[in-house]
Write a protein that holds these residues in place. Structure first.
Motif, PDB file in Angstrom:
ATOM      1  N   MET A 104      91.067  -5.612  21.636  1.00  0.00           N
ATOM      2  CA  MET A 104      91.589  -5.010  22.864  1.00  0.00           C
ATOM      3  C   MET A 104      90.463  -4.382  23.673  1.00  0.00           C
ATOM      4  O   MET A 104      90.338  -4.603  24.874  1.00  0.00           O
ATOM      5  CB  MET A 104      92.652  -3.968  22.477  1.00  0.00           C
ATOM      6  CG  MET A 104      93.269  -3.192  23.618  1.00  0.00           C
ATOM      7  SD  MET A 104      92.244  -1.849  24.257  1.00  0.00           S
ATOM      8  CE  MET A 104      92.253  -0.728  22.854  1.00  0.00           C
ATOM      9  N   LYS A 105      89.601  -3.595  22.979  1.00  0.00           N
ATOM     10  CA  LYS A 105      88.515  -2.889  23.682  1.00  0.00           C
ATOM     11  C   LYS A 105      87.542  -3.862  24.329  1.00  0.00           C
ATOM     12  O   LYS A 105      87.074  -3.629  25.447  1.00  0.00           O
ATOM     13  CB  LYS A 105      87.740  -2.008  22.695  1.00  0.00           C
ATOM     14  CG  LYS A 105      88.461  -0.727  22.363  1.00  0.00           C
ATOM     15  CD  LYS A 105      87.599   0.158  21.459  1.00  0.00           C
ATOM     16  CE  LYS A 105      88.456   1.213  20.795  1.00  0.00           C
ATOM     17  NZ  LYS A 105      87.710   2.065  19.867  1.00  0.00           N
ATOM     18  N   THR A 106      87.202  -4.939  23.609  1.00  0.00           N
ATOM     19  CA  THR A 106      86.239  -5.901  24.143  1.00  0.00           C
ATOM     20  C   THR A 106      86.782  -6.546  25.420  1.00  0.00           C
ATOM     21  O   THR A 106      86.091  -6.616  26.438  1.00  0.00           O
ATOM     22  CB  THR A 106      85.923  -6.983  23.083  1.00  0.00           C
ATOM     23  OG1 THR A 106      85.456  -6.336  21.900  1.00  0.00           O
ATOM     24  CG2 THR A 106      84.859  -7.942  23.581  1.00  0.00           C
ATOM     25  N   ILE A 107      88.039  -7.004  25.373  1.00  0.00           N
ATOM     26  CA  ILE A 107      88.627  -7.637  26.567  1.00  0.00           C
ATOM     27  C   ILE A 107      88.761  -6.620  27.687  1.00  0.00           C
ATOM     28  O   ILE A 107      88.480  -6.905  28.853  1.00  0.00           O
ATOM     29  CB  ILE A 107      90.022  -8.239  26.256  1.00  0.00           C
ATOM     30  CG1 ILE A 107      89.929  -9.219  25.087  1.00  0.00           C
ATOM     31  CG2 ILE A 107      90.594  -8.926  27.480  1.00  0.00           C
ATOM     32  CD1 ILE A 107      91.276  -9.798  24.672  1.00  0.00           C
ATOM     33  N   PHE A 108      89.196  -5.416  27.344  1.00  0.00           N
ATOM     34  CA  PHE A 108      89.405  -4.372  28.350  1.00  0.00           C
ATOM     35  C   PHE A 108      88.115  -4.110  29.121  1.00  0.00           C
ATOM     36  O   PHE A 108      88.104  -4.065  30.349  1.00  0.00           O
ATOM     37  CB  PHE A 108      89.877  -3.090  27.652  1.00  0.00           C
ATOM     38  CG  PHE A 108      90.578  -2.134  28.569  1.00  0.00           C
ATOM     39  CD1 PHE A 108      91.957  -2.122  28.653  1.00  0.00           C
ATOM     40  CD2 PHE A 108      89.859  -1.244  29.359  1.00  0.00           C
ATOM     41  CE1 PHE A 108      92.612  -1.244  29.501  1.00  0.00           C
ATOM     42  CE2 PHE A 108      90.504  -0.369  30.208  1.00  0.00           C
ATOM     43  CZ  PHE A 108      91.884  -0.362  30.279  1.00  0.00           C
ATOM     44  N   GLU A 109      87.021  -3.953  28.357  1.00  0.00           N
ATOM     45  CA  GLU A 109      85.738  -3.622  28.995  1.00  0.00           C
ATOM     46  C   GLU A 109      85.118  -4.794  29.738  1.00  0.00           C
ATOM     47  O   GLU A 109      84.623  -4.649  30.843  1.00  0.00           O
ATOM     48  CB  GLU A 109      84.744  -3.133  27.948  1.00  0.00           C
ATOM     49  CG  GLU A 109      84.812  -1.642  27.775  1.00  0.00           C
ATOM     50  CD  GLU A 109      84.120  -1.171  26.514  1.00  0.00           C
ATOM     51  OE1 GLU A 109      83.066  -1.720  26.174  1.00  0.00           O
ATOM     52  OE2 GLU A 109      84.650  -0.245  25.869  1.00  0.00           O
ATOM     53  N   GLU A 110      85.173  -5.966  29.088  1.00  0.00           N
ATOM     54  CA  GLU A 110      84.428  -7.098  29.649  1.00  0.00           C
ATOM     55  C   GLU A 110      85.199  -7.835  30.732  1.00  0.00           C
ATOM     56  O   GLU A 110      84.598  -8.394  31.645  1.00  0.00           O
ATOM     57  CB  GLU A 110      84.067  -8.080  28.516  1.00  0.00           C
ATOM     58  CG  GLU A 110      83.126  -7.460  27.502  1.00  0.00           C
ATOM     59  CD  GLU A 110      82.749  -8.416  26.371  1.00  0.00           C
ATOM     60  OE1 GLU A 110      83.263  -9.547  26.337  1.00  0.00           O
ATOM     61  OE2 GLU A 110      81.929  -8.001  25.518  1.00  0.00           O
ATOM     62  N   GLU A 111      86.521  -7.858  30.618  1.00  0.00           N
ATOM     63  CA  GLU A 111      87.311  -8.688  31.534  1.00  0.00           C
ATOM     64  C   GLU A 111      88.193  -7.884  32.483  1.00  0.00           C
ATOM     65  O   GLU A 111      88.271  -8.181  33.665  1.00  0.00           O
ATOM     66  CB  GLU A 111      88.204  -9.640  30.725  1.00  0.00           C
ATOM     67  CG  GLU A 111      87.441 -10.546  29.766  1.00  0.00           C
ATOM     68  CD  GLU A 111      86.725 -11.685  30.484  1.00  0.00           C
ATOM     69  OE1 GLU A 111      87.281 -12.212  31.457  1.00  0.00           O
ATOM     70  OE2 GLU A 111      85.597 -12.040  30.066  1.00  0.00           O
ATOM     71  N   LEU A 112      88.875  -6.860  31.951  1.00  0.00           N
ATOM     72  CA  LEU A 112      89.868  -6.171  32.780  1.00  0.00           C
ATOM     73  C   LEU A 112      89.265  -5.116  33.696  1.00  0.00           C
ATOM     74  O   LEU A 112      89.570  -5.073  34.897  1.00  0.00           O
ATOM     75  CB  LEU A 112      90.947  -5.546  31.873  1.00  0.00           C
ATOM     76  CG  LEU A 112      92.122  -4.891  32.607  1.00  0.00           C
ATOM     77  CD1 LEU A 112      92.832  -5.893  33.514  1.00  0.00           C
ATOM     78  CD2 LEU A 112      93.110  -4.283  31.620  1.00  0.00           C
ATOM     79  N   LEU A 113      88.392  -4.254  33.156  1.00  0.00           N
ATOM     80  CA  LEU A 113      87.846  -3.165  33.969  1.00  0.00           C
ATOM     81  C   LEU A 113      87.149  -3.665  35.238  1.00  0.00           C
ATOM     82  O   LEU A 113      87.368  -3.092  36.315  1.00  0.00           O
ATOM     83  CB  LEU A 113      86.895  -2.290  33.143  1.00  0.00           C
ATOM     84  CG  LEU A 113      87.560  -1.161  32.344  1.00  0.00           C
ATOM     85  CD1 LEU A 113      86.508  -0.335  31.619  1.00  0.00           C
ATOM     86  CD2 LEU A 113      88.408  -0.256  33.228  1.00  0.00           C
ATOM     87  N   PRO A 114      86.324  -4.738  35.159  1.00  0.00           N
ATOM     88  CA  PRO A 114      85.680  -5.213  36.389  1.00  0.00           C
ATOM     89  C   PRO A 114      86.699  -5.607  37.471  1.00  0.00           C
ATOM     90  O   PRO A 114      86.493  -5.327  38.648  1.00  0.00           O
ATOM     91  CB  PRO A 114      84.882  -6.437  35.918  1.00  0.00           C
ATOM     92  CG  PRO A 114      84.632  -6.196  34.460  1.00  0.00           C
ATOM     93  CD  PRO A 114      85.840  -5.475  33.971  1.00  0.00           C
ATOM     94  N   LEU A 115      87.825  -6.212  37.060  1.00  0.00           N
ATOM     95  CA  LEU A 115      88.870  -6.565  38.030  1.00  0.00           C
ATOM     96  C   LEU A 115      89.513  -5.315  38.624  1.00  0.00           C
ATOM     97  O   LEU A 115      89.768  -5.231  39.824  1.00  0.00           O
ATOM     98  CB  LEU A 115      89.981  -7.381  37.344  1.00  0.00           C
ATOM     99  CG  LEU A 115      89.678  -8.813  36.930  1.00  0.00           C
ATOM    100  CD1 LEU A 115      90.894  -9.426  36.227  1.00  0.00           C
ATOM    101  CD2 LEU A 115      89.315  -9.646  38.158  1.00  0.00           C
TER     102      LEU A 115
END
Lengths: 415, 415
Positions: free
Chosen positions: A157-168
């Motif tokens: 969850m953390k990896t996707i959140f940081e790498e993919e979701l936060l930038p969006l």
């Protein structure tokens, strides 16, 4: 931008695990100016998940769901996503390739049929790539609400959140800013502190929100202010902190949201001093706290956990006569433990703990809750007696907290 | 009986603290056959709390709220309760007496005006007495839903919950029973385990629910079944466990929901053996886990946290030449640490850890994530190399988990 978090998991509803994902996501969203208005946990069944999605439609701008994306039959999130968005599952080639490579490397054999299911995603979903696992994140929009689904395994969850979701999300957050400042106090209760702060609190600007957060041995004060102008918000909060009355100031150990072990660690690092521990009733908790911090080897020499009385004699070289004459839970033994640990590890400071955390009496006749904390510094060695309230967990946590508070004061003197 | 839990607290919505109260309450309610259908966190403001209360009306039989009952101005729960139940606050004499006695004993001076506010409660509330603090629990009913408000401080909440609320709820729970059995497996991934269990899973009775709960090094399987007849439910679940296929059985370390350190501790206790630890990269976490358990002194001798290389030499008597020749993160050093700890503490078994948890390289050139785990038993000493994935926290947790798994296997051999 307003958001709600939905955790899917019977294991949380029956109290089998603590939901730590929400605290991480709430903090990360708050940091980029998104206001989390609700955190909700619902059962692992299609109806409960569908209703939760429906209830958030047009109420918030963003819903982030976690859980229910595994390859096993109890994971139903993707099917509910399809129902809610009138979509259907298709095999995504890119995801299939990733899952295949990842699993073949791990198991050293061809991918199984069960794992191939991980490549099925709703046809209209924007995929949030999962570099470290097999369950993809997904983003879909219905009317005014964006829905995001992430796996429940925390590091995925953390990896996707940081790498993919936060930038969006950063692009969408419109420059909103949630300003917070936290002041940490030790050695004063919540209501007594509130009395000292009564006048100051009455004079706070209307839009500045104050919260009291009591903990073991400490009370944190949080000032919050929302808006657009980061610089102005930060300045307003700093001004209020500067106005804190003198009779409250002496209890402040930090003007940021930081644990006391972090404060002690920072001071040690700044002054190039070192610490060690001799733990009996705290059982390694002090050492574990210090080793959590990267780079700890600069100031943390090590510790001994001398739980059994014999270990105090064999490992720490506390004289058996001293223990016999004073009892193992005593001022003299706590002092000697601190002094010996300081010598053994060749450190500048040491904290020692010896006590009876309960529920039953241990190697001594001391009342349950009695703890002696020994402190050794380059100048002196001393110990103090405390009686902390039961149960066991509370005695231990209080002993850790009080040991760090005493050490903090010693280190302050030497700056 | 269906219930929902509502936690009040901005500190949770901004990710400042983890909500541990809900997990405790969910477990306690599940134990007496109450089904928790939702866990919700809302902001510290009257409107959000009122809406949350309203939304649960007649949807569940019981709502338990925590938080917002302190004496400070940010605590608004009691006012919202009055609004929702069309009631008003009155001073409760019994509560005032209790608060006065408690605070005068603690502060050694007369009770303040702020603390007197703690004695104000809604006039129609049934008081749930708080033996250990100043904020009373309250119970009120509207239509078909019982609403309970408890303080957010964990040990106060727990005391009231156990002493005052549970006895009331047990009378109302109609003999419902939520049966759960958890099987703990180590050393196999979730999807591979699911493959082994595919046929068994397909043959489970329709009303038995299966869940997979992956964790560090482990996967837990939970079977759940609800009903009235406790004996029959427990027997049905046991029957399914007995039917688990042989190729899954070998990974099972416990047929109850228990941590591996508990399993090791129990085995040590049963066989009257003892353990000690020599921890470098796990920094005291193994010792802390063992000391958490009451009565640990029977089998837990103690441990050393030899974080710095010099401490391995000075405290554990690892030869500096051995370290120079092999590097501090090596099989030879892990073995020697385990062997020395076993001698120092005069224990039957020892676990040693030396590795590089990251994020940067430490006292050795070993790749980040490399950990050697040393095991010493009465028969032999050996070490194994592992490379765990980053970040730091994950490396450390994996090292703790793997060390315990290796020790579990050694102890099994000796039974």
């Amino acid at each position: 931008m307003k958001a709600s978090l939905i955790t899917i998991g019977d294991e949380i509803l029956i109290g089998q695990i603590v939901d730590t994902n929400s605290v991480y996501m709430a903090k990360a969203l708050d940091n980029i100016g998104v206001e989390v208005t609700e955190i909700l946990t619902v059962a692992d069944n299609s109806e409960a998940i569908f209703t939760a999605l429906q209830n958030q439609l047009n109420k918030v701008d963003l819903v982030v769901m976690t859980g229910g994306l595994g390859p096993t039959k109890d994971d139903v999130t993707k099917k509910v996503f399809c129902d809610f968005f009138s979509d259907k599952l298709i095999e995504n080639e890119q995801v299939l390739h990733h899952v295949t490579v990842l699993l073949e490397a791990f198991y050293n054999k061809p991918i199984s049929d069960i794992n191939k299911l991980q490549a099925q995603v709703p046809s209209q979903a924007h995929i949030l790539f999962n570099r470290v696992g097999t369950a993809s994140g997904m983003l879909m929009q219905r009317e005014n609400t964006i829905y995001v689904s992430l796996p429940g395994v925390p590091f995925e969850m953390k990896t996707i959140f940081e790498e993919e979701l936060l930038p969006l999300l950063r692009k969408k957050s419109n420059g909103n800013y949630n300003g917070h400042r936290t002041i940490v106090t030790y050695g004063i209760g919540e209501s007594l502190l509130a009395e000292h702060l009564n006048e100051w609190e009455s004079n706070l600007p209307k839009d500045v929100h104050l919260a009291y957060l009591p903990g073991f041995g400490k009370v944190r004060l949080r000032l919050s202010l929302k808006g657009k102008n980061k610089e102005k918000i930060d300045q307003t909060l700093q001004n209020q902190i500067d106005l804190l009355p003198v009779n409250a100031r002496s209890y402040i150990i930090a003007e940021e949201d930081i644990e006391i072990n972090e404060v002690v660690a920072k001071r040690l690092q700044e002054t190039e001093k070192t610490i060690s521990f001799a733990e009996s009733c705290t059982g390694g908790k002090l050492a574990a706290l210090f080793s959590e911090r990267p780079g700890a080897s600069a100031y943390f020499k090590g510790g001994v956990v001398v739980y059994a009385t014999q270990a105090k004699i064999d490992v720490l070289k506390v004289a058996s006569q001293l223990i016999e004459e004073n009892s193992v839970v005593s001022e003299a033994v706590a002092m000697e433990m601190a002094r010996q640990a300081r010598m053994l590890f060749n450190s500048d400071y040491s904290i020692a703990t010896t006590g009876n955390a309960g529920p039953a009496k241990g190697d001594s006749e001391a009342e349950v809750g009695t703890v002696y904390i020994g402190i050794a510094t380059p100048e002196k060695t001393y110990a103090q007696r405390f009686v902390f309230p039961s149960p066991r967990e509370r005695v231990v946590n209080n002993a850790v907290s009080k040991g760090l508070e005493l050490m903090y004061k010693e280190i302050l003197k030497n700056i």
